[in-house]
Design a protein around this motif. Sequence first.
Motif, PDB file in Angstrom:
ATOM      1  N   GLY A 168      79.867  63.092 -23.642  1.00 39.38           N
ATOM      2  CA  GLY A 168      80.420  62.286 -24.623  1.00 39.38           C
ATOM      3  C   GLY A 168      78.959  61.565 -25.165  1.00 39.38           C
ATOM      4  O   GLY A 168      78.301  60.746 -24.445  1.00 39.38           O
ATOM      5  N   MET A 169      78.443  61.851 -26.278  1.00 46.02           N
ATOM      6  CA  MET A 169      77.120  61.694 -26.963  1.00 46.02           C
ATOM      7  C   MET A 169      77.385  60.720 -27.986  1.00 46.02           C
ATOM      8  O   MET A 169      76.606  60.726 -29.105  1.00 46.02           O
ATOM      9  CB  MET A 169      76.391  62.642 -26.969  1.00 46.02           C
ATOM     10  CG  MET A 169      74.964  62.574 -27.155  1.00 46.02           C
ATOM     11  SD  MET A 169      74.089  61.687 -25.675  1.00 46.02           S
ATOM     12  CE  MET A 169      72.536  62.746 -25.749  1.00 46.02           C
ATOM     13  N   GLY A 170      78.340  59.498 -27.979  1.00 47.80           N
ATOM     14  CA  GLY A 170      78.296  58.651 -28.914  1.00 47.80           C
ATOM     15  C   GLY A 170      77.114  57.726 -28.688  1.00 47.80           C
ATOM     16  O   GLY A 170      76.105  57.944 -27.971  1.00 47.80           O
ATOM     17  N   VAL A 209      82.907  59.565 -22.421  1.00 51.64           N
ATOM     18  CA  VAL A 209      83.879  59.822 -23.552  1.00 51.64           C
ATOM     19  C   VAL A 209      85.117  59.025 -23.768  1.00 51.64           C
ATOM     20  O   VAL A 209      85.524  58.492 -22.842  1.00 51.64           O
ATOM     21  CB  VAL A 209      84.569  61.290 -23.293  1.00 51.64           C
ATOM     22  CG1 VAL A 209      83.788  62.630 -23.557  1.00 51.64           C
ATOM     23  CG2 VAL A 209      84.914  61.479 -21.735  1.00 51.64           C
ATOM     24  N   TYR A 230      71.829  70.197 -26.268  1.00 47.87           N
ATOM     25  CA  TYR A 230      73.338  70.579 -26.367  1.00 47.87           C
ATOM     26  C   TYR A 230      73.808  71.755 -25.135  1.00 47.87           C
ATOM     27  O   TYR A 230      72.978  72.730 -25.397  1.00 47.87           O
ATOM     28  CB  TYR A 230      73.502  70.923 -27.616  1.00 47.87           C
ATOM     29  CG  TYR A 230      75.443  70.941 -27.709  1.00 47.87           C
ATOM     30  CD1 TYR A 230      76.152  69.604 -27.933  1.00 47.87           C
ATOM     31  CD2 TYR A 230      75.885  72.147 -27.744  1.00 47.87           C
ATOM     32  CE1 TYR A 230      77.613  69.941 -28.019  1.00 47.87           C
ATOM     33  CE2 TYR A 230      77.096  72.312 -27.866  1.00 47.87           C
ATOM     34  CZ  TYR A 230      77.927  71.212 -28.250  1.00 47.87           C
ATOM     35  OH  TYR A 230      79.409  71.269 -28.027  1.00 47.87           O
ATOM     36  N   GLY A 282      76.210  56.774 -25.032  1.00 49.54           N
ATOM     37  CA  GLY A 282      75.682  58.094 -24.618  1.00 49.54           C
ATOM     38  C   GLY A 282      74.354  58.401 -24.987  1.00 49.54           C
ATOM     39  O   GLY A 282      73.282  58.387 -23.961  1.00 49.54           O
ATOM     40  N   ARG A 304      78.041  68.493 -32.414  1.00 50.46           N
ATOM     41  CA  ARG A 304      76.495  68.320 -31.816  1.00 50.46           C
ATOM     42  C   ARG A 304      75.783  67.270 -32.644  1.00 50.46           C
ATOM     43  O   ARG A 304      76.175  66.793 -33.718  1.00 50.46           O
ATOM     44  CB  ARG A 304      75.772  69.654 -32.099  1.00 50.46           C
ATOM     45  CG  ARG A 304      74.557  69.815 -31.425  1.00 50.46           C
ATOM     46  CD  ARG A 304      74.314  71.247 -31.552  1.00 50.46           C
ATOM     47  NE  ARG A 304      73.020  71.227 -31.113  1.00 50.46           N
ATOM     48  CZ  ARG A 304      71.977  72.434 -30.817  1.00 50.46           C
ATOM     49  NH1 ARG A 304      72.519  73.722 -31.020  1.00 50.46           N
ATOM     50  NH2 ARG A 304      70.639  72.090 -30.525  1.00 50.46           N
ATOM     51  N   LYS A 319      80.499  72.365 -21.538  1.00 47.47           N
ATOM     52  CA  LYS A 319      81.058  71.553 -20.420  1.00 47.47           C
ATOM     53  C   LYS A 319      80.594  72.264 -19.376  1.00 47.47           C
ATOM     54  O   LYS A 319      80.064  71.399 -18.299  1.00 47.47           O
ATOM     55  CB  LYS A 319      82.336  71.038 -20.591  1.00 47.47           C
ATOM     56  CG  LYS A 319      82.801  70.429 -19.663  1.00 47.47           C
ATOM     57  CD  LYS A 319      84.417  69.875 -19.984  1.00 47.47           C
ATOM     58  CE  LYS A 319      84.698  69.389 -18.949  1.00 47.47           C
ATOM     59  NZ  LYS A 319      86.438  69.531 -18.898  1.00 47.47           N
ATOM     60  N   TYR A 341      73.681  67.528 -22.712  1.00 46.05           N
ATOM     61  CA  TYR A 341      74.902  66.744 -22.990  1.00 46.05           C
ATOM     62  C   TYR A 341      75.827  67.670 -23.607  1.00 46.05           C
ATOM     63  O   TYR A 341      75.620  68.915 -24.062  1.00 46.05           O
ATOM     64  CB  TYR A 341      74.599  65.615 -24.270  1.00 46.05           C
ATOM     65  CG  TYR A 341      74.084  66.230 -25.663  1.00 46.05           C
ATOM     66  CD1 TYR A 341      73.062  66.634 -25.947  1.00 46.05           C
ATOM     67  CD2 TYR A 341      75.229  65.991 -26.417  1.00 46.05           C
ATOM     68  CE1 TYR A 341      72.864  67.183 -27.472  1.00 46.05           C
ATOM     69  CE2 TYR A 341      75.157  66.655 -27.698  1.00 46.05           C
ATOM     70  CZ  TYR A 341      73.919  67.033 -28.098  1.00 46.05           C
ATOM     71  OH  TYR A 341      73.548  67.536 -29.481  1.00 46.05           O
ATOM     72  N   HIS A 342      76.837  67.223 -23.982  1.00 46.88           N
ATOM     73  CA  HIS A 342      78.146  67.770 -24.418  1.00 46.88           C
ATOM     74  C   HIS A 342      78.797  66.855 -24.918  1.00 46.88           C
ATOM     75  O   HIS A 342      79.168  65.895 -24.482  1.00 46.88           O
ATOM     76  CB  HIS A 342      79.017  68.575 -23.148  1.00 46.88           C
ATOM     77  CG  HIS A 342      80.167  69.548 -24.022  1.00 46.88           C
ATOM     78  ND1 HIS A 342      79.875  70.600 -24.630  1.00 46.88           N
ATOM     79  CD2 HIS A 342      81.416  69.228 -23.986  1.00 46.88           C
ATOM     80  CE1 HIS A 342      81.114  71.061 -25.334  1.00 46.88           C
ATOM     81  NE2 HIS A 342      81.937  70.332 -24.972  1.00 46.88           N
ATOM     82  N   ASN A 343      79.162  67.399 -26.389  1.00 47.92           N
ATOM     83  CA  ASN A 343      80.224  66.207 -26.890  1.00 47.92           C
ATOM     84  C   ASN A 343      80.966  67.218 -27.912  1.00 47.92           C
ATOM     85  O   ASN A 343      80.610  68.544 -28.201  1.00 47.92           O
ATOM     86  CB  ASN A 343      79.014  65.365 -27.834  1.00 47.92           C
ATOM     87  CG  ASN A 343      79.469  64.466 -28.395  1.00 47.92           C
ATOM     88  OD1 ASN A 343      80.448  63.492 -27.997  1.00 47.92           O
ATOM     89  ND2 ASN A 343      79.484  63.901 -29.931  1.00 47.92           N
ATOM     90  N   ARG A 344      82.166  66.627 -28.489  1.00 47.08           N
ATOM     91  CA  ARG A 344      82.911  67.314 -29.606  1.00 47.08           C
ATOM     92  C   ARG A 344      82.056  67.906 -30.636  1.00 47.08           C
ATOM     93  O   ARG A 344      82.178  68.896 -31.059  1.00 47.08           O
ATOM     94  CB  ARG A 344      83.611  66.426 -30.167  1.00 47.08           C
ATOM     95  CG  ARG A 344      85.157  66.178 -29.537  1.00 47.08           C
ATOM     96  CD  ARG A 344      86.204  65.216 -30.233  1.00 47.08           C
ATOM     97  NE  ARG A 344      85.310  64.047 -30.355  1.00 47.08           N
ATOM     98  CZ  ARG A 344      85.931  62.922 -30.822  1.00 47.08           C
ATOM     99  NH1 ARG A 344      87.326  63.082 -30.977  1.00 47.08           N
ATOM    100  NH2 ARG A 344      85.389  61.937 -30.958  1.00 47.08           N
TER     101      ARG A 344
END
Length: 324
Positions: A153-155, A210, A193, A158, A180, A196, A175-178
């Motif tokens: 979750g890299m908002g 997340v 990136y 994050g 990139r 998961k 990181y992993h996010n919906r």
Amino acid sequence: MKPKIIVARPIFDDVLARLREHFDVTDNQADTPWTKASWTKALSQHVGALTTGSDPVDADVLQACTHLKAVANMAVGYNNFDVPAMTAQGVQASNTPDVLTETTADFGFALLMATARRITESEHYLRRGEWTQWRYDMFAGAEVHGSTIGILGMGRIGQGIARRAAHGFGMKVIYHNRSRLSAEAEAECKASYVSKETLLQTADHVMLVVPYSPASHHTIGAAELAQMKPTATLINIARGGIVDDAALAVALREKRIAAAGLDVFEGEPQVHPDLLTVPNVVLTPHIASASIPTRRAMANLAADNLISYFTQGKSLTPLNSVSA
Ligand code: DGY
């Protein structure tokens, strides 16, 4: 006639006073607990509300609240809201983004440090009077500086954690996010990136940031815990329900991972009883954004969201678009 609003939970006196300049306010400074029925009944008698993340505004509640126009959540997370149902009913929903980003990132890092370096476990030992002499392996934990942090979750929060990890602690950040991040944002966070699976298998410290939704329910369960290194730590500052707490308690007890730090829980304020008996977990009561300046900023933004909706027709940080 001022619009009638309800402030669901206790709040700073001066914020309440400011709200009273614009609204006829029902407060709950006594912190009387709500049942779903009592909350629904109270809300149905108001056109606006200032809520916390514990106060539901879902389809059932909304059905009874035909006069409701705006609800301001004093939280960035809003899984207590059914935003599509609010939109369908013409209710403005708002939250408090940005004002808590850095404070919450600070806390994520504090929880990581406390967990990896076994701070609360060792403090309990000292308070019990069990400390009799120094030992080479007494509460020896995991390294933080120079290790690998995996951020799921890299908002905004994050990225705040990533900056602290990379620039302050010389950590490798994956990181992993919906979606990139831009190349520029990745460079600023020194973050790479990964999938998961790679994140779970590679990270020394897994940090969960997340948002909660039915799709992210049990993002970390027994299968994911089994992919982590036995020396790894898991930190959850996101929401209860992102982690399967029962499976985590088993993994901690069986030392399938080294330790966990949890600020949020499934069904909070209840905590899974097995988590209360394992030593290798640091538990805090959903306080990641709890610095006094940040809580003030959150309360003021939530108040401004209501004032703005009722004076200008739109909240400052809306979650939906409705016509006033
Ligand atoms: C947030 O802002 O979402 C925090 O978790 C407090 O509820």
